[in-house]
Design a protein around this motif. Structure first.
Motif, PDB file in Angstrom:
ATOM      1  N   LEU A  43       0.825  -1.207   0.000  1.00  0.00           N
ATOM      2  CA  LEU A  43       0.000   0.000   0.000  1.00  0.00           C
ATOM      3  C   LEU A  43       0.860   1.258   0.000  1.00  0.00           C
ATOM      4  O   LEU A  43       0.470   2.288  -0.560  1.00  0.00           O
ATOM      5  CB  LEU A  43      -0.920  -0.015   1.225  1.00  0.00           C
ATOM      6  CG  LEU A  43      -1.997  -1.113   1.246  1.00  0.00           C
ATOM      7  CD1 LEU A  43      -2.777  -1.062   2.547  1.00  0.00           C
ATOM      8  CD2 LEU A  43      -2.940  -0.962   0.056  1.00  0.00           C
ATOM      9  N   SER A  78       0.289   3.363  -5.586  1.00  0.00           N
ATOM     10  CA  SER A  78      -0.743   4.392  -5.431  1.00  0.00           C
ATOM     11  C   SER A  78      -2.072   3.988  -6.062  1.00  0.00           C
ATOM     12  O   SER A  78      -3.113   4.556  -5.737  1.00  0.00           O
ATOM     13  CB  SER A  78      -0.259   5.712  -6.060  1.00  0.00           C
ATOM     14  OG  SER A  78       0.082   5.520  -7.429  1.00  0.00           O
ATOM     15  N   HIS A 102      -5.131   1.866  -6.220  1.00  0.00           N
ATOM     16  CA  HIS A 102      -5.819   1.001  -5.253  1.00  0.00           C
ATOM     17  C   HIS A 102      -6.119  -0.376  -5.824  1.00  0.00           C
ATOM     18  O   HIS A 102      -5.854  -1.409  -5.179  1.00  0.00           O
ATOM     19  CB  HIS A 102      -7.117   1.667  -4.799  1.00  0.00           C
ATOM     20  CG  HIS A 102      -7.940   0.823  -3.867  1.00  0.00           C
ATOM     21  ND1 HIS A 102      -8.928  -0.044  -4.321  1.00  0.00           N
ATOM     22  CD2 HIS A 102      -7.916   0.679  -2.516  1.00  0.00           C
ATOM     23  CE1 HIS A 102      -9.466  -0.675  -3.291  1.00  0.00           C
ATOM     24  NE2 HIS A 102      -8.884  -0.253  -2.183  1.00  0.00           N
ATOM     25  N   ASP A 103      -6.691  -0.434  -7.025  1.00  0.00           N
ATOM     26  CA  ASP A 103      -7.058  -1.717  -7.621  1.00  0.00           C
ATOM     27  C   ASP A 103      -5.825  -2.580  -7.862  1.00  0.00           C
ATOM     28  O   ASP A 103      -5.854  -3.802  -7.642  1.00  0.00           O
ATOM     29  CB  ASP A 103      -7.807  -1.495  -8.933  1.00  0.00           C
ATOM     30  CG  ASP A 103      -9.184  -0.874  -8.709  1.00  0.00           C
ATOM     31  OD1 ASP A 103      -9.710  -0.995  -7.586  1.00  0.00           O
ATOM     32  OD2 ASP A 103      -9.716  -0.262  -9.656  1.00  0.00           O
TER      33      ASP A 103
END
Length: 279
Positions: free
Chosen positions: A106, A110, A112-113
């Motif tokens: 994380l 950067s 998200h998916d």
């Protein structure tokens, strides 16, 4: 009542004698588990029990009891305790791996998916490696199987793209998990950016054993070819950290990772406490 003190194991003698004295003082049943010496000189676990037998006047005329050999039961209980301790240790290690994996993914991704997909893929690798070790009763895992497991999802069923060669070697659980995750990162990178991102790309994984004193040293070489020109990454991500730091630490050896123009190369050298060649 009970055994002569000199036959009771020194470590158990005090509690056994105190139990005997307490039973005499209170005229209550006696029970104790302790080791006693056999004529052969070996120690065996026994459970002693005795109850007071009262005469007509209410006094204790004798103690009636028996002793049961419980050596196998004690050994079984000790085995279970060791298994639970080992399981707790493995669970803590696995949770530490997952925590590090998720936090670093994380932090460095950067999107998200994409981060979710990477985390799920890495977790599947950990789970599959644990399944393999469970099948082997956590005694170790064949290196060839570790390689096939890590590379399985990256070849799209085309085994000709992988040149895998090496002797039969079994790795202990810690090294098996570490190497499986490292190979998964190399494979994922090769699929996204390296040799496996184009049809003509190939991956060569060879390993061998070298004698090192009374033990051996495992040398594993990953080499990509036929892919796009390689450029060193602009920043250090989870995969690179895992290879350069985590793998080197868990294998207790040396890892050389090179982003060569013709293809990524990774060389792993790890001492084995003893020659762990499988039959």
């Amino acid at each position: 009542m009970g055994w002569s003190p000199e036959r009771i194991h020194p470590e158990d003698r005090t509690q056994a004698l105190e139990a005997m004295q307490r039973a005499r003082d209170t005229l209550t049943p006696y029970r104790s588990q302790h080791r006693v010496a056999l004529r052969s000189g070996e120690w065996t676990w026994i459970e002693s029990r005795a109850v007071p037998v009262h005469a007509r006047d209410g006094s204790v005329s004798e103690w009636f009891g028996a002793a049961t050999d419980i050596t196998e039961r004690v050994r079984h209980e000790e085995h279970l305790r060791l298994m639970v301790d080992e399981l707790n240790h493995r669970v803590k290690n696995t949770l530490a791996i997952v925590q590090s994996m998720v936090s670093q993914t994380l932090r460095t991704c950067s999107d998200h998916d994409q981060a979710v997909a990477m985390i799920e893929s890495r977790l599947r690798t950990v789970a599959a490696t644990h399944d393999m070790l469970t099948h082997e009763k956590w005694t170790g895992a064949p290196l060839a199987q570790i390689v096939r497991l890590a590379m399985g999802d990256c070849l799209d069923g085309d085994s000709t793209r992988l040149d895998m060669q090496g002797p039969a070697v079994s790795l202990d659980p810690r090294r098996a998990v570490a190497l499986s995750m490292a190979l998964h990162e190399l494979c994922s990178n090769a699929t996204r950016h390296g040799a496996l991102s184009v049809p003509q790309g190939r991956v060569r994984i060879h390993w061998w054993l070298e004698r090192d004193g009374d033990g051996a040293r495992l040398v594993l070489d990953w080499q990509e070819s036929g892919g796009p020109v390689v450029h060193p990454p602009a920043r250090v991500g989870f995969g690179t950290r895992l290879l350069q730091r985590g793998l080197q630490h868990d294998m207790a050896g040396k890892v050389d990772l090179a982003f060569l123009p013709e293809g990524v190369r990774c060389r792993v050298e790890a001492p084995l406490p003893e020659l762990q060649a499988t039959p």
